[in-house]
Design an enzyme around this catalytic site. Structure first.
Site, mmCIF file in Angstrom:
data_model
loop_
_atom_site.group_PDB
_atom_site.id
_atom_site.type_symbol
_atom_site.label_atom_id
_atom_site.label_comp_id
_atom_site.label_asym_id
_atom_site.label_seq_id
_atom_site.Cartn_x
_atom_site.Cartn_y
_atom_site.Cartn_z
ATOM 1 N N SER A 143 0.853 -1.193 0.000
ATOM 2 C CA SER A 143 0.000 0.000 0.000
ATOM 3 C C SER A 143 0.886 1.238 0.000
ATOM 4 O O SER A 143 1.974 1.228 0.602
ATOM 5 C CB SER A 143 -0.867 0.029 1.263
ATOM 6 O OG SER A 143 -1.522 1.282 1.382
ATOM 7 N N TYR A 157 -1.565 -0.281 10.338
ATOM 8 C CA TYR A 157 -1.752 -0.855 9.000
ATOM 9 C C TYR A 157 -0.598 -0.435 8.089
ATOM 10 O O TYR A 157 -0.007 -1.270 7.385
ATOM 11 C CB TYR A 157 -3.090 -0.375 8.436
ATOM 12 C CG TYR A 157 -3.279 -0.617 6.959
ATOM 13 C CD1 TYR A 157 -3.649 -1.873 6.479
ATOM 14 C CD2 TYR A 157 -3.097 0.418 6.028
ATOM 15 C CE1 TYR A 157 -3.816 -2.088 5.119
ATOM 16 C CE2 TYR A 157 -3.273 0.212 4.684
ATOM 17 C CZ TYR A 157 -3.632 -1.049 4.229
ATOM 18 O OH TYR A 157 -3.802 -1.256 2.884
HETATM 19 P P1 NAP Z 1 -11.628 -5.782 0.831
HETATM 20 O O1 NAP Z 1 -12.480 -5.255 -0.275
HETATM 21 O O2 NAP Z 1 -11.943 -5.406 2.238
HETATM 22 O O3 NAP Z 1 -11.565 -7.400 0.697
HETATM 23 C C1 NAP Z 1 -10.860 -8.123 1.646
HETATM 24 C C2 NAP Z 1 -10.695 -9.544 1.196
HETATM 25 O O4 NAP Z 1 -9.856 -10.229 2.128
HETATM 26 C C3 NAP Z 1 -11.996 -10.332 1.159
HETATM 27 O O5 NAP Z 1 -11.890 -11.271 0.110
HETATM 28 C C4 NAP Z 1 -12.012 -11.030 2.517
HETATM 29 O O6 NAP Z 1 -12.775 -12.253 2.538
HETATM 30 C C5 NAP Z 1 -10.541 -11.333 2.693
HETATM 31 N N1 NAP Z 1 -10.131 -11.463 4.091
HETATM 32 C C6 NAP Z 1 -10.222 -10.525 5.067
HETATM 33 N N2 NAP Z 1 -9.755 -11.017 6.233
HETATM 34 C C7 NAP Z 1 -9.341 -12.277 5.974
HETATM 35 C C8 NAP Z 1 -8.799 -13.311 6.773
HETATM 36 N N3 NAP Z 1 -8.559 -13.155 8.098
HETATM 37 N N4 NAP Z 1 -8.528 -14.502 6.191
HETATM 38 C C9 NAP Z 1 -8.787 -14.701 4.879
HETATM 39 N N5 NAP Z 1 -9.290 -13.755 4.074
HETATM 40 C C10 NAP Z 1 -9.583 -12.565 4.616
HETATM 41 O O7 NAP Z 1 -10.089 -5.361 0.611
HETATM 42 P P2 NAP Z 1 -9.369 -4.642 -0.642
HETATM 43 O O8 NAP Z 1 -9.623 -3.186 -0.545
HETATM 44 O O9 NAP Z 1 -9.685 -5.359 -1.902
HETATM 45 O O10 NAP Z 1 -7.837 -4.856 -0.243
HETATM 46 C C11 NAP Z 1 -7.070 -5.917 -0.759
HETATM 47 C C12 NAP Z 1 -5.610 -5.654 -0.436
HETATM 48 O O11 NAP Z 1 -5.217 -4.403 -1.011
HETATM 49 C C13 NAP Z 1 -5.330 -5.530 1.082
HETATM 50 O O12 NAP Z 1 -4.083 -6.109 1.392
HETATM 51 C C14 NAP Z 1 -5.262 -4.024 1.284
HETATM 52 O O13 NAP Z 1 -4.486 -3.690 2.397
HETATM 53 C C15 NAP Z 1 -4.630 -3.581 -0.028
HETATM 54 N N6 NAP Z 1 -4.880 -2.177 -0.343
HETATM 55 C C16 NAP Z 1 -6.138 -1.721 -0.560
HETATM 56 C C17 NAP Z 1 -6.328 -0.366 -0.850
HETATM 57 C C18 NAP Z 1 -7.686 0.208 -1.115
HETATM 58 O O14 NAP Z 1 -7.806 1.438 -1.191
HETATM 59 N N7 NAP Z 1 -8.723 -0.610 -1.278
HETATM 60 C C19 NAP Z 1 -5.229 0.488 -0.919
HETATM 61 C C20 NAP Z 1 -3.951 -0.003 -0.681
HETATM 62 C C21 NAP Z 1 -3.788 -1.357 -0.399
HETATM 63 P P3 NAP Z 1 -14.418 -12.232 2.720
HETATM 64 O O15 NAP Z 1 -14.981 -11.668 1.430
HETATM 65 O O16 NAP Z 1 -14.775 -13.665 2.906
HETATM 66 O O17 NAP Z 1 -14.709 -11.351 3.889
#
Ligand code: NAP
Length: 248
Positions: A143, A157
């Site tokens: 990130s 985080y």
């Molecule tokens: P998200 O929409 O909240 O989705 C999270 C995903 O992770 C879901 O598939 C969830 O499963 C799964 N998950 C959460 N906790 C878990 C656990 N304990 N064990 C197994 N699976 C788990 O997240 P996102 O925004 O797509 O983020 C994905 C990655 O990108 C993360 O590492 C985040 O830090 C990084 N990121 C995101 C952003 C942003 O702005 N969105 C920016 C920078 C970095 P369920 O569907 O079953 O709940």
């Protein structure tokens, strides 16, 4: 034979976008997710529609035994592994460090750092020449919070993602002669559920205009970067960190 990719957190958001795009580009895709079964089933259906074989495994990445079970399920379903996107991550509850619940902080680190390391460990043990594998590629989702430190919201985080950056650099060197490339993608602010999960539903609207490109990013824009780093087009790239953040 189609290459096999594991995407953690593949049921929603960035992971789902990567799983979908990977299937369209020729991968069979195993997704790991926590609890949202309908979302996992929907993505599995899309992978199948794109011509890929899907596998959806419910795991809690905070539990080492679940990580072992995930990879055993991949072994039984596909019998090979070619790539990993270490994507699942959580932010915790937004606030200042001094006000934060220690249990919450530990949980974020368990999933974002220890979980990601153990997932990478299992993947290396299957893809590395040293373990009889035929090579592969790992993409860790970090990130750009590592640059800002995410003050007043998610310092823990941001720190957990800085650990992912170090892991990427070190592991890339460690397995470079074992046929595995390891890179990171650092998204900026991307339109997914993660902001709501941290109690910051308005974060997207608030931050969008402050980004140099004047908007937040789309899941597909992050997926393109991950798929590039997984592909042969990136055959001499390892230890890199590609920012997909609109100039942020
Ligand atoms: P998200 O929409 O909240 O989705 C999270 C995903 O992770 C879901 O598939 C969830 O499963 C799964 N998950 C959460 N906790 C878990 C656990 N304990 N064990 C197994 N699976 C788990 O997240 P996102 O925004 O797509 O983020 C994905 C990655 O990108 C993360 O590492 C985040 O830090 C990084 N990121 C995101 C952003 C942003 O702005 N969105 C920016 C920078 C970095 P369920 O569907 O079953 O709940």
């Amino acid at each position: 034979m189609r290459p096999v990719l594991v995407v953690t957190g593949g049921s929603r958001g960035i992971g789902a976008g990567i799983a979908r795009m990977a299937a369209a580009r020729g991968f069979d895709v195993a997704i790991a997710h926590l609890k949202n079964l309908p979302a996992a089933e929907e993505i599995a259906g899309e992978i199948r529609k794109a011509g890929g074989r899907p596998l959806a495994v419910q795991v809690d990445l905070a539990k080492p035994e679940d990580i072992k079970r995930l990879f055993e399920a991949v072994d039984s379903a596909f019998g090979r592994l070619d790539g990993l996107v270490n994507n699942a991550g959580i932010v915790g509850d937004a606030g200042k460090l001094a006000d934060a619940d220690p249990v919450m902080i530990k949980h974020v680190v368990d999933i974002n750092v220890t979980g990601a390391m153990l997932v990478a460990r299992e993947a290396v043990r299957r893809m590395s020449f040293r373990f009889g594998g035929h090579g592969g590629a790992i993409v860790n989702i970090s990130s750009t919070a590592t640059l800002t430190g995410a003050p007043d919201t998610y310092t823990w985080y941001a720190a957990s993602k800085a650990a992912i950056d170090s892991l990427t650099v070190g592991l890339a060197k460690e397995v470079a002669k074992e046929g595995i490339r390891v890179n990171a993608v650092s998204p900026g602010i991307i339109d997914t559920d993660i902001h709501r999960s941290g109690g910051q539903a308005d974060r997207i609207e608030r931050i969008g205009p402050q980004i140099p490109m004047g908007r937040i990013g789309r899941v597909e824009e992050v997926a393109e970067a991950a798929l590039f780093l997984l592909s042969e087009a990136a055959s001499y790239i390892t230890g890199a960190n590609l920012h997909v953040a609109g100039g942020r």
